[in-house]
Design a protein around this motif. Structure first.
Motif, PDB file in Angstrom:
ATOM      1  N   LEU A   1       0.847  -1.197   0.000  1.00 53.65           N
ATOM      2  CA  LEU A   1       0.000   0.000   0.000  1.00 53.65           C
ATOM      3  C   LEU A   1       0.885   1.251   0.000  1.00 53.65           C
ATOM      4  O   LEU A   1       1.825   1.328   0.794  1.00 53.65           O
ATOM      5  N   GLY A   2       0.580   2.192  -0.890  1.00 54.65           N
ATOM      6  CA  GLY A   2       1.238   3.500  -0.851  1.00 54.65           C
ATOM      7  C   GLY A   2       0.316   4.461  -0.127  1.00 54.65           C
ATOM      8  O   GLY A   2      -0.879   4.525  -0.425  1.00 54.65           O
ATOM      9  N   ILE A   3       0.843   5.201   0.852  1.00 51.57           N
ATOM     10  CA  ILE A   3       0.003   6.060   1.699  1.00 51.57           C
ATOM     11  C   ILE A   3       0.460   7.506   1.575  1.00 51.57           C
ATOM     12  O   ILE A   3       1.662   7.789   1.678  1.00 51.57           O
ATOM     13  N   ASN A   4      -0.489   8.405   1.343  1.00 51.88           N
ATOM     14  CA  ASN A   4      -0.122   9.825   1.207  1.00 51.88           C
ATOM     15  C   ASN A   4      -0.015  10.487   2.578  1.00 51.88           C
ATOM     16  O   ASN A   4      -0.238   9.851   3.620  1.00 51.88           O
TER      17      ASN A   4
ATOM     18  N   GLU B   1      -2.650  10.125   5.201  1.00 52.72           N
ATOM     19  CA  GLU B   1      -2.847   8.753   5.701  1.00 52.72           C
ATOM     20  C   GLU B   1      -3.890   7.985   4.897  1.00 52.72           C
ATOM     21  O   GLU B   1      -4.540   7.071   5.401  1.00 52.72           O
ATOM     22  N   LYS B   2      -4.061   8.391   3.653  1.00 51.27           N
ATOM     23  CA  LYS B   2      -4.997   7.688   2.761  1.00 51.27           C
ATOM     24  C   LYS B   2      -4.200   6.812   1.799  1.00 51.27           C
ATOM     25  O   LYS B   2      -3.117   7.200   1.346  1.00 51.27           O
ATOM     26  N   VAL B   3      -4.773   5.669   1.484  1.00 47.05           N
ATOM     27  CA  VAL B   3      -4.116   4.760   0.542  1.00 47.05           C
ATOM     28  C   VAL B   3      -4.282   5.329  -0.862  1.00 47.05           C
ATOM     29  O   VAL B   3      -5.391   5.631  -1.301  1.00 47.05           O
ATOM     30  N   VAL B   4      -3.153   5.543  -1.550  1.00 44.76           N
ATOM     31  CA  VAL B   4      -3.228   6.103  -2.897  1.00 44.76           C
ATOM     32  C   VAL B   4      -2.680   5.153  -3.963  1.00 44.76           C
ATOM     33  O   VAL B   4      -2.819   5.404  -5.158  1.00 44.76           O
ATOM     34  N   SER B   5      -2.022   4.073  -3.521  1.00 44.23           N
ATOM     35  CA  SER B   5      -1.590   3.070  -4.509  1.00 44.23           C
ATOM     36  C   SER B   5      -1.647   1.686  -3.883  1.00 44.23           C
ATOM     37  O   SER B   5      -1.397   1.537  -2.678  1.00 44.23           O
ATOM     38  N   VAL B   6      -2.031   0.714  -4.679  1.00 42.43           N
ATOM     39  CA  VAL B   6      -2.125  -0.671  -4.205  1.00 42.43           C
ATOM     40  C   VAL B   6      -1.502  -1.565  -5.292  1.00 42.43           C
ATOM     41  O   VAL B   6      -1.926  -1.523  -6.441  1.00 42.43           O
TER      42      VAL B   6
ATOM     43  N   SER C   1     -11.231  -2.894  -3.807  1.00 44.28           N
ATOM     44  CA  SER C   1     -10.645  -1.563  -3.957  1.00 44.28           C
ATOM     45  C   SER C   1     -10.227  -1.050  -2.587  1.00 44.28           C
ATOM     46  O   SER C   1     -11.033  -1.021  -1.652  1.00 44.28           O
ATOM     47  N   LEU C   2      -8.981  -0.687  -2.457  1.00 43.04           N
ATOM     48  CA  LEU C   2      -8.478  -0.219  -1.159  1.00 43.04           C
ATOM     49  C   LEU C   2      -8.040   1.240  -1.194  1.00 43.04           C
ATOM     50  O   LEU C   2      -7.559   1.775  -0.201  1.00 43.04           O
ATOM     51  N   LYS C   3      -8.241   1.888  -2.333  1.00 41.86           N
ATOM     52  CA  LYS C   3      -7.756   3.267  -2.483  1.00 41.86           C
ATOM     53  C   LYS C   3      -8.690   4.277  -1.811  1.00 41.86           C
ATOM     54  O   LYS C   3      -9.884   4.031  -1.669  1.00 41.86           O
ATOM     55  N   ASN C   4      -8.077   5.420  -1.460  1.00 43.13           N
ATOM     56  CA  ASN C   4      -8.799   6.583  -0.918  1.00 43.13           C
ATOM     57  C   ASN C   4      -9.501   6.326   0.415  1.00 43.13           C
ATOM     58  O   ASN C   4     -10.499   6.972   0.739  1.00 43.13           O
TER      59      ASN C   4
END
Lengths: 244, 159
Positions: free
Chosen positions: A79-82, A85-90, A105-108
Protein backbone atom coordinates in the motif's frame (compact mmCIF):
# COMPACT_ATOMS: atom_id res chain seq x y z
CA UNK A 1 -42.80 79.45 -2.05
CA UNK A 2 -39.62 81.31 -1.31
CA UNK A 3 -37.82 83.38 -3.92
CA UNK A 4 -35.06 80.86 -4.30
CA UNK A 5 -37.61 78.13 -5.04
CA UNK A 6 -39.46 80.40 -7.37
CA UNK A 7 -36.28 81.29 -9.25
CA UNK A 8 -34.86 77.80 -9.22
CA UNK A 9 -38.09 76.30 -10.54
CA UNK A 10 -37.34 77.99 -13.82
CA UNK A 11 -34.10 76.08 -14.14
CA UNK A 12 -35.11 72.79 -15.66
CA UNK A 13 -33.54 69.99 -17.57
CA UNK A 14 -34.50 70.48 -21.20
CA UNK A 15 -36.20 67.68 -23.08
CA UNK A 16 -33.19 67.64 -25.39
CA UNK A 17 -30.82 67.10 -22.45
CA UNK A 18 -32.98 64.25 -21.13
CA UNK A 19 -33.29 62.69 -24.58
CA UNK A 20 -29.55 62.97 -25.29
CA UNK A 21 -28.73 61.50 -21.90
CA UNK A 22 -31.12 58.57 -22.33
CA UNK A 23 -29.63 57.87 -25.76
CA UNK A 24 -26.14 58.09 -24.26
CA UNK A 25 -27.14 55.67 -21.48
CA UNK A 26 -28.69 53.25 -23.93
CA UNK A 27 -25.53 53.29 -26.02
CA UNK A 28 -23.35 52.81 -22.93
CA UNK A 29 -25.53 49.98 -21.71
CA UNK A 30 -25.15 48.17 -25.02
CA UNK A 31 -21.39 48.61 -24.90
CA UNK A 32 -21.21 47.72 -21.23
CA UNK A 33 -23.12 44.45 -21.59
CA UNK A 34 -20.59 42.64 -23.77
CA UNK A 35 -17.73 44.27 -21.90
CA UNK A 36 -19.17 43.21 -18.57
CA UNK A 37 -19.93 39.81 -20.02
CA UNK A 38 -16.35 39.63 -21.21
CA UNK A 39 -15.14 40.72 -17.79
CA UNK A 40 -17.28 38.08 -16.08
CA UNK A 41 -16.05 35.45 -18.52
CA UNK A 42 -12.49 36.61 -17.95
CA UNK A 43 -12.87 36.40 -14.17
CA UNK A 44 -14.51 32.99 -14.46
CA UNK A 45 -11.75 31.78 -16.75
CA UNK A 46 -9.11 33.11 -14.34
CA UNK A 47 -10.87 31.37 -11.43
CA UNK A 48 -11.02 28.13 -13.40
CA UNK A 49 -7.32 28.33 -14.23
CA UNK A 50 -6.49 29.08 -10.59
CA UNK A 51 -8.72 26.27 -9.35
CA UNK A 52 -7.18 24.00 -11.96
CA UNK A 53 -3.63 24.90 -10.89
CA UNK A 54 -4.52 24.56 -7.21
CA UNK A 55 -6.30 21.34 -8.08
CA UNK A 56 -3.25 20.01 -9.87
CA UNK A 57 -1.05 21.08 -6.95
CA UNK A 58 -3.44 19.60 -4.40
CA UNK A 59 -3.99 16.50 -6.49
CA UNK A 60 -0.27 15.91 -6.98
CA UNK A 61 0.22 16.22 -3.21
CA UNK A 62 -2.72 13.90 -2.62
CA UNK A 63 -1.59 11.16 -4.98
CA UNK A 64 2.05 11.17 -3.83
CA UNK A 65 2.77 8.30 -1.45
CA UNK A 66 5.02 9.21 1.47
CA UNK A 67 4.79 5.90 3.36
CA UNK A 68 4.48 2.27 2.32
CA UNK A 69 3.12 -0.80 4.02
CA UNK A 70 3.86 -4.25 2.69
CA UNK A 71 1.31 -6.85 3.80
CA UNK A 72 2.54 -10.37 3.29
CA UNK A 73 1.12 -13.81 3.98
CA UNK A 74 1.45 -15.47 0.74
CA UNK A 75 -0.39 -12.78 -1.07
CA UNK A 76 2.05 -9.88 -1.12
CA UNK A 77 0.39 -6.49 -1.39
CA UNK A 78 1.98 -3.07 -0.98
CA UNK A 79 0.00 0.00 0.00
CA UNK A 80 1.24 3.50 -0.85
CA UNK A 81 0.00 6.06 1.70
CA UNK A 82 -0.12 9.82 1.21
CA UNK A 83 0.52 12.50 3.84
CA UNK A 84 -3.18 12.45 4.72
CA UNK A 85 -2.85 8.75 5.70
CA UNK A 86 -5.00 7.69 2.76
CA UNK A 87 -4.12 4.76 0.54
CA UNK A 88 -3.23 6.10 -2.90
CA UNK A 89 -1.59 3.07 -4.51
CA UNK A 90 -2.12 -0.67 -4.20
CA UNK A 91 0.22 -3.13 -5.90
CA UNK A 92 0.18 -6.93 -5.76
CA UNK A 93 3.53 -8.71 -6.12
CA UNK A 94 2.33 -12.24 -6.75
CA UNK A 95 -0.58 -14.02 -8.38
CA UNK A 96 -2.46 -14.55 -5.10
CA UNK A 97 -2.29 -10.84 -4.43
CA UNK A 98 -3.42 -9.94 -7.93
CA UNK A 99 -6.40 -12.30 -7.66
CA UNK A 100 -7.55 -10.59 -4.46
CA UNK A 101 -7.16 -7.06 -5.80
CA UNK A 102 -9.27 -7.86 -8.81
CA UNK A 103 -12.35 -7.72 -6.60
CA UNK A 104 -11.18 -5.31 -3.94
CA UNK A 105 -10.64 -1.56 -3.96
CA UNK A 106 -8.48 -0.22 -1.16
CA UNK A 107 -7.76 3.27 -2.48
CA UNK A 108 -8.80 6.58 -0.92
CA UNK A 109 -9.46 5.14 2.52
CA UNK A 110 -7.20 5.24 5.57
CA UNK A 111 -4.53 2.54 5.72
CA UNK A 112 -6.10 1.06 8.86
CA UNK A 113 -9.46 0.84 7.06
CA UNK A 114 -7.68 -0.67 4.04
CA UNK A 115 -5.95 -3.30 6.19
CA UNK A 116 -9.22 -4.18 7.94
CA UNK A 117 -11.00 -4.40 4.61
CA UNK A 118 -8.30 -6.61 3.15
CA UNK A 119 -8.24 -9.00 6.09
CA UNK A 120 -12.03 -9.28 6.09
CA UNK A 121 -12.04 -10.15 2.40
CA UNK A 122 -13.09 -13.74 1.94
CA UNK A 123 -10.52 -14.45 -0.76
CA UNK A 124 -7.78 -13.15 1.57
CA UNK A 125 -9.06 -14.83 4.69
CA UNK A 126 -8.39 -18.30 3.25
CA UNK A 127 -4.64 -17.62 3.42
CA UNK A 128 -4.82 -16.79 7.11
CA UNK A 129 -4.52 -20.34 8.45
CA UNK A 130 -2.94 -21.65 11.65
CA UNK A 131 0.32 -22.31 9.81
CA UNK A 132 0.43 -18.96 8.06
CA UNK A 133 2.17 -15.85 9.23
CA UNK A 134 0.99 -12.31 8.59
CA UNK A 135 3.62 -9.59 8.59
CA UNK A 136 3.42 -5.86 8.13
CA UNK A 137 6.56 -4.09 6.96
CA UNK A 138 6.61 -0.30 7.01
CA UNK A 139 8.74 2.23 5.19
CA UNK A 140 8.07 5.74 6.43
CA UNK A 141 9.62 8.75 8.15
CA UNK A 142 7.15 8.05 10.91
CA UNK A 143 7.12 4.29 10.84
CA UNK A 144 6.86 4.17 14.66
CA UNK A 145 3.45 5.86 14.52
CA UNK A 146 2.20 3.58 11.76
CA UNK A 147 3.45 0.43 13.51
CA UNK A 148 1.88 1.57 16.78
CA UNK A 149 -1.44 2.14 15.02
CA UNK A 150 -1.29 -1.30 13.44
CA UNK A 151 -0.31 -2.97 16.72
CA UNK A 152 -3.02 -1.21 18.70
CA UNK A 153 -5.74 -2.06 16.19
CA UNK A 154 -7.77 -4.64 18.10
CA UNK A 155 -9.11 -6.19 14.90
CA UNK A 156 -5.57 -7.33 14.07
CA UNK A 157 -4.80 -8.96 17.43
CA UNK A 158 -6.54 -12.10 16.24
CA UNK A 159 -3.89 -12.66 13.58
CA UNK A 160 -0.75 -12.45 15.75
CA UNK A 161 0.78 -10.32 13.05
CA UNK A 162 4.42 -9.26 13.20
CA UNK A 163 5.57 -5.77 12.32
CA UNK A 164 8.90 -4.68 10.86
CA UNK A 165 10.45 -1.62 9.29
CA UNK A 166 12.46 -1.45 6.11
CA UNK A 167 13.93 1.24 3.88
CA UNK A 168 13.66 2.48 0.32
CA UNK A 169 16.92 0.83 -0.81
CA UNK A 170 15.49 -2.52 0.20
CA UNK A 171 12.27 -1.65 -1.56
CA UNK A 172 14.11 -0.85 -4.81
CA UNK A 173 16.04 -4.15 -4.60
CA UNK A 174 12.84 -6.03 -3.85
CA UNK A 175 11.04 -4.52 -6.81
CA UNK A 176 13.94 -5.43 -9.09
CA UNK A 177 13.21 -9.03 -8.06
CA UNK A 178 9.47 -8.43 -8.49
CA UNK A 179 8.94 -9.06 -4.80
CA UNK A 180 7.27 -6.98 -2.12
CA UNK A 181 9.73 -5.29 0.22
CA UNK A 182 8.07 -7.07 3.14
CA UNK A 183 8.81 -10.50 1.74
CA UNK A 184 12.25 -9.34 0.60
CA UNK A 185 13.11 -8.36 4.18
CA UNK A 186 12.25 -11.92 5.28
CA UNK A 187 14.43 -13.26 2.45
CA UNK A 188 17.36 -11.08 3.65
CA UNK A 189 16.88 -12.43 7.18
CA UNK A 190 16.67 -16.00 5.94
CA UNK A 191 19.73 -15.62 3.73
CA UNK A 192 21.76 -14.74 6.81
CA UNK A 193 21.05 -18.19 8.19
CA UNK A 194 20.97 -20.11 4.92
CA UNK A 195 23.41 -18.90 2.30
CA UNK A 196 22.06 -21.37 -0.26
CA UNK A 197 18.61 -19.71 -0.38
CA UNK A 198 17.82 -17.57 -3.45
CA UNK A 199 15.14 -14.95 -4.20
CA UNK A 200 13.66 -17.36 -6.77
CA UNK A 201 13.29 -20.01 -4.04
CA UNK A 202 11.41 -17.45 -1.92
CA UNK A 203 9.03 -16.57 -4.75
CA UNK A 204 7.51 -20.01 -4.32
CA UNK A 205 7.38 -19.87 -0.53
CA UNK A 206 4.85 -18.36 1.80
CA UNK A 207 5.93 -16.05 4.64
CA UNK A 208 5.04 -18.83 7.08
CA UNK A 209 7.32 -21.27 5.27
CA UNK A 210 10.17 -18.75 5.16
CA UNK A 211 9.74 -17.98 8.84
CA UNK A 212 9.73 -21.74 9.66
CA UNK A 213 12.97 -22.07 7.70
CA UNK A 214 14.47 -19.21 9.71
CA UNK A 215 13.38 -20.86 12.95
CA UNK A 216 14.81 -24.19 11.79
CA UNK A 217 18.09 -22.55 10.82
CA UNK A 218 18.19 -20.75 14.13
CA UNK A 219 17.50 -24.01 15.94
CA UNK A 220 20.05 -25.87 13.87
CA UNK A 221 22.47 -23.06 14.39
CA UNK A 222 21.94 -23.28 18.12
CA UNK A 223 22.33 -27.06 18.06
CA UNK A 224 25.40 -26.75 15.90
CA UNK A 225 26.82 -24.15 18.20
CA UNK A 226 26.00 -26.35 21.19
CA UNK A 227 27.54 -29.35 19.40
CA UNK A 228 30.52 -27.28 18.45
CA UNK A 229 30.79 -26.02 21.97
CA UNK A 230 30.45 -29.59 23.34
CA UNK A 231 33.03 -30.97 20.90
CA UNK A 232 35.30 -28.04 21.72
CA UNK A 233 34.90 -28.75 25.41
CA UNK A 234 35.51 -32.48 24.82
CA UNK A 235 38.52 -31.67 22.69
CA UNK A 236 39.73 -29.18 25.26
CA UNK A 237 39.24 -31.65 28.07
CA UNK A 238 41.03 -34.45 26.10
CA UNK A 239 43.79 -32.05 25.24
CA UNK A 240 43.97 -31.05 28.84
CA UNK A 241 44.07 -34.70 30.00
CA UNK A 242 46.66 -35.57 27.38
CA UNK A 243 48.67 -32.64 28.47
CA UNK A 244 48.58 -33.83 32.00
CA UNK B 1 -28.26 46.21 -15.56
CA UNK B 2 -31.00 48.84 -15.42
CA UNK B 3 -34.17 48.58 -17.48
CA UNK B 4 -35.28 51.31 -19.88
CA UNK B 5 -38.36 51.85 -17.70
CA UNK B 6 -36.19 52.42 -14.66
CA UNK B 7 -33.94 54.87 -16.52
CA UNK B 8 -37.01 56.78 -17.72
CA UNK B 9 -38.35 56.84 -14.18
CA UNK B 10 -35.19 58.31 -12.63
CA UNK B 11 -34.93 60.71 -15.56
CA UNK B 12 -38.42 62.04 -14.84
CA UNK B 13 -37.86 62.10 -11.11
CA UNK B 14 -34.42 63.72 -10.82
CA UNK B 15 -33.49 65.42 -14.12
CA UNK B 16 -34.57 68.88 -12.99
CA UNK B 17 -32.91 68.51 -9.60
CA UNK B 18 -29.64 67.38 -11.17
CA UNK B 19 -29.83 70.20 -13.66
CA UNK B 20 -30.30 72.72 -10.82
CA UNK B 21 -27.40 71.35 -8.79
CA UNK B 22 -25.27 71.59 -11.93
CA UNK B 23 -26.52 75.11 -12.44
CA UNK B 24 -25.46 76.03 -8.90
CA UNK B 25 -21.97 74.61 -9.44
CA UNK B 26 -20.99 74.62 -13.06
CA UNK B 27 -19.95 77.29 -15.50
CA UNK B 28 -21.97 76.59 -18.59
CA UNK B 29 -24.49 74.32 -20.30
CA UNK B 30 -21.79 72.26 -21.92
CA UNK B 31 -20.32 71.31 -18.54
CA UNK B 32 -23.82 70.69 -17.24
CA UNK B 33 -24.55 68.24 -20.03
CA UNK B 34 -21.37 66.27 -19.31
CA UNK B 35 -21.93 66.12 -15.56
CA UNK B 36 -25.63 65.38 -16.05
CA UNK B 37 -24.73 62.35 -18.18
CA UNK B 38 -22.01 61.32 -15.72
CA UNK B 39 -24.52 61.26 -12.87
CA UNK B 40 -26.90 59.01 -14.80
CA UNK B 41 -23.98 56.86 -15.91
CA UNK B 42 -23.07 56.39 -12.24
CA UNK B 43 -26.65 55.30 -11.60
CA UNK B 44 -26.47 52.87 -14.52
CA UNK B 45 -23.41 51.24 -12.97
CA UNK B 46 -24.66 51.42 -9.39
CA UNK B 47 -25.36 47.90 -8.13
CA UNK B 48 -26.66 48.73 -4.66
CA UNK B 49 -30.28 49.03 -3.65
CA UNK B 50 -32.13 51.95 -2.14
CA UNK B 51 -34.12 51.56 1.06
CA UNK B 52 -36.62 54.25 0.03
CA UNK B 53 -37.30 56.98 -2.52
CA UNK B 54 -35.76 59.49 -0.05
CA UNK B 55 -32.63 57.38 0.08
CA UNK B 56 -32.54 57.28 -3.72
CA UNK B 57 -33.01 61.04 -4.00
CA UNK B 58 -30.28 61.73 -1.42
CA UNK B 59 -27.99 59.41 -3.42
CA UNK B 60 -28.60 61.49 -6.58
CA UNK B 61 -27.99 64.73 -4.67
CA UNK B 62 -24.69 63.52 -3.24
CA UNK B 63 -23.51 61.97 -6.51
CA UNK B 64 -24.38 65.14 -8.45
CA UNK B 65 -22.59 67.43 -5.99
CA UNK B 66 -19.54 65.15 -6.05
CA UNK B 67 -19.62 64.97 -9.84
CA UNK B 68 -19.75 68.78 -10.04
CA UNK B 69 -16.89 69.13 -7.55
CA UNK B 70 -14.81 66.58 -9.44
CA UNK B 71 -15.54 68.37 -12.69
CA UNK B 72 -14.50 71.73 -11.25
CA UNK B 73 -11.38 70.24 -9.72
CA UNK B 74 -10.49 68.74 -13.09
CA UNK B 75 -10.97 72.08 -14.84
CA UNK B 76 -9.83 74.18 -11.90
CA UNK B 77 -7.97 76.67 -14.10
CA UNK B 78 -11.24 77.94 -15.48
CA UNK B 79 -12.67 80.87 -13.64
CA UNK B 80 -16.05 80.59 -12.00
CA UNK B 81 -18.38 82.91 -13.94
CA UNK B 82 -21.91 82.84 -12.55
CA UNK B 83 -23.15 85.42 -15.01
CA UNK B 84 -22.43 83.06 -17.88
CA UNK B 85 -24.82 80.51 -16.42
CA UNK B 86 -27.48 83.16 -15.87
CA UNK B 87 -27.06 84.42 -19.42
CA UNK B 88 -27.53 80.93 -20.79
CA UNK B 89 -30.86 80.78 -18.98
CA UNK B 90 -31.99 84.31 -19.76
CA UNK B 91 -34.81 83.05 -21.95
CA UNK B 92 -36.56 81.50 -18.98
CA UNK B 93 -35.47 83.87 -16.22
CA UNK B 94 -37.15 87.15 -15.41
CA UNK B 95 -35.18 89.96 -13.77
CA UNK B 96 -36.17 88.99 -10.23
CA UNK B 97 -35.11 85.40 -10.70
CA UNK B 98 -31.89 86.43 -12.43
CA UNK B 99 -31.07 88.67 -9.50
CA UNK B 100 -31.74 85.95 -6.89
CA UNK B 101 -29.88 83.26 -8.78
CA UNK B 102 -26.96 85.53 -9.51
CA UNK B 103 -26.69 86.26 -5.79
CA UNK B 104 -26.82 82.52 -5.04
CA UNK B 105 -24.25 81.66 -7.70
CA UNK B 106 -21.87 84.29 -6.38
CA UNK B 107 -21.74 82.52 -3.03
CA UNK B 108 -18.77 80.26 -2.31
CA UNK B 109 -19.39 76.69 -3.47
CA UNK B 110 -20.12 75.18 -0.03
CA UNK B 111 -22.70 77.89 0.68
CA UNK B 112 -24.35 77.35 -2.70
CA UNK B 113 -24.87 73.70 -1.81
CA UNK B 114 -26.52 74.34 1.54
CA UNK B 115 -28.68 77.18 0.23
CA UNK B 116 -29.94 75.04 -2.64
CA UNK B 117 -30.57 71.96 -0.50
CA UNK B 118 -32.13 73.93 2.35
CA UNK B 119 -34.31 76.42 0.46
CA UNK B 120 -35.10 74.55 -2.72
CA UNK B 121 -35.05 70.85 -1.84
CA UNK B 122 -36.18 71.71 1.70
CA UNK B 123 -33.82 69.32 3.38
CA UNK B 124 -33.21 69.94 7.08
CA UNK B 125 -29.74 70.84 8.30
CA UNK B 126 -29.46 67.32 9.75
CA UNK B 127 -30.28 65.76 6.37
CA UNK B 128 -27.88 68.09 4.55
CA UNK B 129 -25.15 67.11 7.02
CA UNK B 130 -25.72 63.46 6.13
CA UNK B 131 -25.77 64.08 2.37
CA UNK B 132 -22.66 66.24 2.40
CA UNK B 133 -21.02 64.09 5.08
CA UNK B 134 -20.35 67.09 7.30
CA UNK B 135 -21.09 67.84 10.96
CA UNK B 136 -24.49 69.39 11.66
CA UNK B 137 -22.88 72.41 13.31
CA UNK B 138 -20.87 73.03 10.16
CA UNK B 139 -24.08 73.08 8.11
CA UNK B 140 -25.73 75.50 10.57
CA UNK B 141 -22.69 77.77 10.33
CA UNK B 142 -22.64 77.65 6.54
CA UNK B 143 -26.37 78.29 6.35
CA UNK B 144 -26.10 81.26 8.69
CA UNK B 145 -23.20 82.80 6.76
CA UNK B 146 -24.87 82.15 3.39
CA UNK B 147 -28.08 83.80 4.58
CA UNK B 148 -26.09 86.84 5.78
CA UNK B 149 -24.38 87.13 2.41
CA UNK B 150 -27.66 86.85 0.51
CA UNK B 151 -29.25 89.41 2.81
CA UNK B 152 -26.47 91.84 2.06
CA UNK B 153 -26.89 91.37 -1.67
CA UNK B 154 -30.63 91.08 -1.94
CA UNK B 155 -31.78 93.12 1.03
CA UNK B 156 -33.73 92.07 4.10
CA UNK B 157 -36.63 90.52 2.21
CA UNK B 158 -34.57 88.26 -0.01
CA UNK B 159 -36.56 85.07 0.86
Amino acid sequence: MNRIQESMNKIQASEELKKNTLQYLEKQQKEQSPRRGFRIRFVLAACCILAFLLGIGGYSVYIKPVSYISIDVNPSIELGINRFEKVVSVVAYNQDGQDILQHLSLKNISYIQAIDKLLQEESYDKFLTEDSLLIFTVISDRSDTIIEKINTNQDLWLYDALTYTSDKTCMEEAHQHEMSFGKYRVYIELSQYDESITVEDCHGMTIGEMQDRIETCRHEGTENREENQESYQEHHEKHHKNKH
Amino acid sequence: MKSTEDLNRVMDAYADMIRRICFVHLKNKHDTEDVFQNVYMKYLLYEGTFESSEHEKAWFVRVTINACTDWLRYFSRRKWMPLEMIREEEEVLDSMSSEVLEAVLELPEKYRNVIYLYYYEEYSAVEIAKILEKKENTIYTWLSRAKDMLRKKLGGEWK
